[in-house]
Enzyme design. Structure first.
Site, PDB file in Angstrom:
ATOM      1  N   GLY A  92       1.534   2.889  -3.068  1.00 18.93           N
ATOM      2  CA  GLY A  92       1.334   3.568  -4.341  1.00 18.93           C
ATOM      3  C   GLY A  92       2.024   2.936  -5.527  1.00 18.93           C
ATOM      4  O   GLY A  92       2.585   3.648  -6.369  1.00 18.93           O
ATOM      5  N   SER A  93       1.933   1.619  -5.651  1.00 22.14           N
ATOM      6  CA  SER A  93       2.632   0.951  -6.758  1.00 22.14           C
ATOM      7  C   SER A  93       2.076   1.353  -8.122  1.00 22.14           C
ATOM      8  O   SER A  93       2.845   1.559  -9.071  1.00 22.14           O
ATOM      9  CB  SER A  93       2.552  -0.565  -6.593  1.00 22.14           C
ATOM     10  OG  SER A  93       1.211  -1.014  -6.553  1.00 22.14           O
ATOM     11  N   SER A  94       0.755   1.472  -8.240  1.00 25.57           N
ATOM     12  CA  SER A  94       0.189   1.789  -9.559  1.00 25.57           C
ATOM     13  C   SER A  94       0.591   3.184 -10.013  1.00 25.57           C
ATOM     14  O   SER A  94       0.900   3.400 -11.191  1.00 25.57           O
ATOM     15  CB  SER A  94      -1.336   1.647  -9.552  1.00 25.57           C
ATOM     16  OG  SER A  94      -1.944   2.587  -8.702  1.00 25.57           O
ATOM     17  N   ALA A  95       0.629   4.140  -9.096  1.00 22.15           N
ATOM     18  CA  ALA A  95       1.062   5.489  -9.456  1.00 22.15           C
ATOM     19  C   ALA A  95       2.537   5.501  -9.822  1.00 22.15           C
ATOM     20  O   ALA A  95       2.947   6.126 -10.820  1.00 22.15           O
ATOM     21  CB  ALA A  95       0.796   6.448  -8.301  1.00 22.15           C
ATOM     22  N   ALA A  96       3.360   4.825  -9.021  1.00 23.59           N
ATOM     23  CA  ALA A  96       4.806   4.830  -9.287  1.00 23.59           C
ATOM     24  C   ALA A  96       5.121   4.188 -10.634  1.00 23.59           C
ATOM     25  O   ALA A  96       5.943   4.712 -11.402  1.00 23.59           O
ATOM     26  CB  ALA A  96       5.535   4.104  -8.160  1.00 23.59           C
TER      27      ALA A  96
ATOM     28  N   GLY B  79       0.783  -1.235   0.000  1.00 23.88           N
ATOM     29  CA  GLY B  79       0.000   0.000   0.000  1.00 23.88           C
ATOM     30  C   GLY B  79       0.808   1.273   0.000  1.00 23.88           C
ATOM     31  O   GLY B  79       0.503   2.208   0.743  1.00 23.88           O
TER      32      GLY B  79
ATOM     33  N   ASP C 283      -0.453  10.565  -4.947  1.00 25.88           N
ATOM     34  CA  ASP C 283       0.565   9.542  -5.171  1.00 25.88           C
ATOM     35  C   ASP C 283       1.363   9.809  -6.450  1.00 25.88           C
ATOM     36  O   ASP C 283       2.565   9.551  -6.496  1.00 25.88           O
ATOM     37  CB  ASP C 283      -0.060   8.142  -5.195  1.00 25.88           C
ATOM     38  CG  ASP C 283      -1.365   8.064  -5.954  1.00 25.88           C
ATOM     39  OD1 ASP C 283      -1.758   9.074  -6.573  1.00 25.88           O
ATOM     40  OD2 ASP C 283      -1.999   6.991  -5.948  1.00 25.88           O
TER      41      ASP C 283
END
Length: 301
Positions: A92-96, A90, A131
């Site tokens: 922010g993998s999708s944003a990064a 949790g 994010d």
């Protein structure tokens, strides 16, 4: 030709949920980075590999970044740093990975607007963009959704922290959908008033001011969670919050809560380590995370 870019994850320290209604949020980039590599190939198709990625539609991020125009190349999206024991943590993998992919495809780090637009497409317009801002800029930032304004802050001298992993993945999207279905309660207004006070405390750089302001802020956030049935303090966050207060420290869920991670604050590392040892029965794990001063960057070209 091959281009590799990376972008950091994030931890929202204050202003969660309130940032959706244009209150300020405080977010820190952390040194767990998503890595995107784009390489030319001789095939007339996009070939995607996704180590560390969970979920079924791995092409969703590619389609969001390219607005549905998949390039004919090899793409590797590596988010292994965003999981622990095979579970997402949790941060922010999708944003990064969205930011990293946009940079790799453009061979440039000047991709802020593209990344915000891509993430809006990916999330269907849900979310604040904090994010994305952290992944692009790095470091400690103040962020406001209106105008996507970002202001860099210095980490306060004498403020120590530890990132605590609950062992329970949580869905930010599910909580945002639940929040949208709930009637507005008084605690929402209280949260909108508390977020700027946290911003002011972080802007001051005074550790005692920051820790003291969190006491009120956490109380408001708890009531907001109860009123809107969000479970922000579930998965052990509630117990750790109370234990930290009893020991003169500050603990809170980070971001959407209900699992994922929390953050523990104090004046020095020794008192944090002593707390974690005393309260080991409440702590699933402590993550290796440091403030990352770097935002998106090109690693190789």
């Amino acid at each position: 030709m091959s281009v590799t870019a990376s972008a950091p994850g994030k931890i929202v320290l204050a202003g969660e949920y309130a940032v959706l209604w244009d209150a300020p949020a405080i977010s820190m980039a952390v040194d767990r980075r998503a890595i995107a590599t784009v390489s030319s190939n001789d095939k007339e198709e996009c070939v995607l590999t996704t180590p560390g990625f969970d979920g079924d539609n791995h092409f969703a991020i590619v389609d969001a970044v390219t607005d549905g125009r998949r390039p004919h190349c090899d793409i590797r999206l590596d988010t292994t740093a965003f999981s622990e024991d095979g579970k997402k943590i949790g941060i922010g993998s999708s944003a990064a990975v969205t930011v990293a992919l946009a940079a790799a495809l453009r061979d440039s780090t000047d991709i802020g607007e593209e990344a915000f637009a891509a993430h809006e497409r990916l999330q269907g317009g849900v979310g604040s963009g904090v994010d994305i801002a952290s992944a692009v800029h790095g470091g400690l930032i103040e962020y406001a959704r209106a105008g996507r304004n970002v202001r860099s802050l210095a980490w306060p001298d004498g403020l120590a922290f530890r990132v605590v992993w609950t062992g329970v993945p949580a869905s930010t999207t599910a909580r945002l959908e639940k929040l949208a279905s709930k009637a507005k309660k008084a605690s929402r207004s209280a949260l909108l008033l508390a977020a700027p006070k946290m911003r002011d405390a972080w802007s001051s750089g005074e550790v005692d001011f920051i820790l003291a302001e969190y006491v009120n802020y956490i109380g408001v956030l708890r009531q907001f969670s109860v009123d809107h049935d969000l479970g922000i303090f579930d998965a052990g966050h509630d117990e750790l919050t109370d234990a930290a207060m009893m020991d003169g420290l500050v603990y809170k869920p980070a971001g959407a809560g209900g699992g994922d991670i929390g953050i523990l604050f104090g004046h020095d590392d020794a008192e944090l380590e002593a707390f974690l040892e005393r309260r080991c029965a409440l702590v699933h794990g402590v993550l290796s995370c440091r403030l990352d001063p770097s935002g998106v960057r090109l690693e190789q070209r």
